[in-house]
Design a protein around this motif. Structure first.
Motif, short mmCIF file in Angstrom:
data_model
loop_
_atom_site.label_atom_id
_atom_site.label_comp_id
_atom_site.label_asym_id
_atom_site.label_seq_id
_atom_site.Cartn_x
_atom_site.Cartn_y
_atom_site.Cartn_z
N ALA A 173 0.83 -1.20 0.00
CA ALA A 173 0.00 0.00 0.00
C ALA A 173 0.87 1.25 0.00
N PHE A 174 1.96 1.23 0.76
CA PHE A 174 2.88 2.36 0.79
C PHE A 174 3.48 2.61 -0.59
N LEU A 175 3.89 1.53 -1.24
CA LEU A 175 4.47 1.65 -2.57
C LEU A 175 3.43 2.20 -3.56
N ALA A 176 2.20 1.72 -3.47
CA ALA A 176 1.15 2.22 -4.36
C ALA A 176 0.92 3.71 -4.14
N ASP A 177 0.91 4.14 -2.89
CA ASP A 177 0.75 5.57 -2.58
C ASP A 177 1.91 6.38 -3.14
N ALA A 178 3.11 5.85 -3.01
CA ALA A 178 4.30 6.57 -3.51
C ALA A 178 4.25 6.69 -5.03
N LEU A 179 3.85 5.64 -5.71
CA LEU A 179 3.76 5.69 -7.17
C LEU A 179 2.68 6.68 -7.61
N LEU A 180 1.57 6.72 -6.89
CA LEU A 180 0.51 7.67 -7.20
C LEU A 180 1.00 9.10 -6.99
N ALA A 181 1.73 9.33 -5.91
CA ALA A 181 2.27 10.67 -5.64
C ALA A 181 3.24 11.08 -6.73
N ARG A 182 4.08 10.14 -7.17
CA ARG A 182 5.04 10.45 -8.24
C ARG A 182 4.29 10.80 -9.53
N GLU A 183 3.22 10.08 -9.80
CA GLU A 183 2.41 10.35 -10.99
C GLU A 183 1.77 11.74 -10.90
N GLU A 184 1.28 12.11 -9.72
CA GLU A 184 0.67 13.43 -9.54
C GLU A 184 1.70 14.54 -9.72
N VAL A 185 2.89 14.35 -9.22
CA VAL A 185 3.95 15.36 -9.41
C VAL A 185 4.28 15.48 -10.89
N ALA A 186 4.37 14.35 -11.57
CA ALA A 186 4.67 14.38 -13.00
C ALA A 186 3.55 15.08 -13.77
N ARG A 187 2.32 14.86 -13.36
CA ARG A 187 1.18 15.45 -14.06
C ARG A 187 1.03 16.93 -13.77
N TYR A 188 1.13 17.32 -12.50
CA TYR A 188 0.84 18.71 -12.12
C TYR A 188 2.09 19.53 -11.85
N GLY A 189 3.19 18.88 -11.54
CA GLY A 189 4.44 19.59 -11.30
C GLY A 189 4.48 20.39 -10.02
N LEU A 190 3.58 20.09 -9.07
CA LEU A 190 3.55 20.84 -7.81
C LEU A 190 4.17 20.03 -6.69
N VAL A 191 5.04 20.68 -5.93
CA VAL A 191 5.67 20.04 -4.78
C VAL A 191 5.69 21.03 -3.62
N VAL A 192 5.90 20.52 -2.43
CA VAL A 192 6.02 21.36 -1.24
C VAL A 192 7.40 21.12 -0.66
N ASP A 193 8.09 22.19 -0.29
CA ASP A 193 9.42 22.10 0.29
C ASP A 193 9.35 21.36 1.63
N ALA A 194 10.17 20.34 1.80
CA ALA A 194 10.14 19.51 3.01
C ALA A 194 10.43 20.33 4.26
N ASP A 195 11.39 21.25 4.20
CA ASP A 195 11.70 22.07 5.37
C ASP A 195 10.49 22.90 5.80
N GLU A 196 9.75 23.43 4.82
CA GLU A 196 8.55 24.20 5.15
C GLU A 196 7.49 23.31 5.80
N VAL A 197 7.36 22.09 5.31
CA VAL A 197 6.40 21.15 5.89
C VAL A 197 6.79 20.82 7.32
N PHE A 198 8.08 20.53 7.55
CA PHE A 198 8.54 20.20 8.90
C PHE A 198 8.34 21.38 9.85
N ASP A 199 8.63 22.59 9.41
CA ASP A 199 8.42 23.77 10.24
C ASP A 199 6.94 23.94 10.58
N TYR A 200 6.08 23.72 9.58
CA TYR A 200 4.64 23.83 9.79
C TYR A 200 4.17 22.79 10.81
N LEU A 201 4.59 21.54 10.63
CA LEU A 201 4.17 20.48 11.54
C LEU A 201 4.69 20.71 12.96
#
Length: 93
Positions: free
Chosen positions: A48-76
Protein backbone atom coordinates in the motif's frame (compact mmCIF):
# COMPACT_ATOMS: atom_id res chain seq x y z
CA UNK A 1 -13.08 -23.97 8.79
CA UNK A 2 -9.32 -23.33 8.58
CA UNK A 3 -7.36 -25.41 6.12
CA UNK A 4 -4.17 -27.23 6.99
CA UNK A 5 -0.82 -26.22 5.55
CA UNK A 6 2.34 -28.23 5.98
CA UNK A 7 5.66 -26.43 6.32
CA UNK A 8 8.95 -28.23 5.96
CA UNK A 9 11.34 -26.75 8.51
CA UNK A 10 14.95 -27.57 9.19
CA UNK A 11 15.65 -29.11 12.56
CA UNK A 12 17.59 -25.97 13.51
CA UNK A 13 14.70 -23.64 12.68
CA UNK A 14 12.20 -25.93 14.39
CA UNK A 15 14.33 -25.80 17.58
CA UNK A 16 14.65 -22.00 17.37
CA UNK A 17 10.88 -21.64 16.96
CA UNK A 18 10.23 -23.98 19.89
CA UNK A 19 12.61 -22.02 22.09
CA UNK A 20 11.20 -18.63 21.09
CA UNK A 21 7.63 -19.83 21.49
CA UNK A 22 8.37 -21.22 24.95
CA UNK A 23 9.90 -17.88 26.01
CA UNK A 24 6.71 -16.07 24.97
CA UNK A 25 4.44 -18.64 26.61
CA UNK A 26 2.98 -19.79 23.31
CA UNK A 27 2.85 -23.05 21.49
CA UNK A 28 5.08 -23.38 18.44
CA UNK A 29 1.92 -23.46 16.32
CA UNK A 30 0.56 -20.21 17.81
CA UNK A 31 3.98 -18.60 17.45
CA UNK A 32 4.19 -19.50 13.76
CA UNK A 33 0.61 -18.39 13.04
CA UNK A 34 1.33 -15.03 14.69
CA UNK A 35 4.58 -14.68 12.73
CA UNK A 36 2.77 -15.39 9.46
CA UNK A 37 0.02 -12.89 10.31
CA UNK A 38 2.57 -10.19 11.14
CA UNK A 39 4.62 -10.78 7.99
CA UNK A 40 1.47 -10.80 5.84
CA UNK A 41 0.31 -7.52 7.35
CA UNK A 42 3.78 -6.04 6.83
CA UNK A 43 3.81 -7.09 3.17
CA UNK A 44 0.33 -5.64 2.65
CA UNK A 45 1.28 -2.35 4.30
CA UNK A 46 4.50 -2.18 2.26
CA UNK A 47 2.48 -2.75 -0.92
CA UNK A 48 0.00 0.00 0.00
CA UNK A 49 2.88 2.36 0.79
CA UNK A 50 4.47 1.65 -2.57
CA UNK A 51 1.15 2.22 -4.36
CA UNK A 52 0.75 5.57 -2.58
CA UNK A 53 4.30 6.57 -3.51
CA UNK A 54 3.76 5.69 -7.17
CA UNK A 55 0.51 7.67 -7.20
CA UNK A 56 2.27 10.67 -5.64
CA UNK A 57 5.04 10.45 -8.24
CA UNK A 58 2.41 10.35 -10.99
CA UNK A 59 0.67 13.43 -9.54
CA UNK A 60 3.95 15.36 -9.41
CA UNK A 61 4.67 14.38 -13.00
CA UNK A 62 1.18 15.45 -14.06
CA UNK A 63 0.84 18.71 -12.12
CA UNK A 64 4.44 19.59 -11.30
CA UNK A 65 3.55 20.84 -7.81
CA UNK A 66 5.67 20.04 -4.78
CA UNK A 67 6.02 21.36 -1.24
CA UNK A 68 9.42 22.10 0.29
CA UNK A 69 10.14 19.51 3.01
CA UNK A 70 11.70 22.07 5.37
CA UNK A 71 8.55 24.20 5.15
CA UNK A 72 6.40 21.15 5.89
CA UNK A 73 8.54 20.20 8.90
CA UNK A 74 8.42 23.77 10.24
CA UNK A 75 4.64 23.83 9.79
CA UNK A 76 4.17 20.48 11.54
CA UNK A 77 6.48 21.45 14.39
CA UNK A 78 4.61 24.72 14.96
CA UNK A 79 1.24 22.92 14.92
CA UNK A 80 2.52 20.25 17.33
CA UNK A 81 3.58 23.04 19.68
CA UNK A 82 0.09 24.55 19.46
CA UNK A 83 1.21 27.58 17.48
CA UNK A 84 -0.64 29.08 14.54
CA UNK A 85 1.12 28.36 11.26
CA UNK A 86 0.46 28.99 7.61
CA UNK A 87 0.27 25.87 5.47
CA UNK A 88 3.14 25.61 2.99
CA UNK A 89 2.20 26.56 -0.56
CA UNK A 90 2.88 24.07 -3.34
CA UNK A 91 5.14 25.38 -6.04
CA UNK A 92 5.93 24.21 -9.54
CA UNK A 93 9.14 22.30 -10.08
Amino acid sequence: MPSTTTLKLSDELRARIASAAQQTGKTAHAFMVEALELQTELAERRGAFLADALLAREEVARYGLVVDADEVFDYLKARAEGKAARKPDPSAI
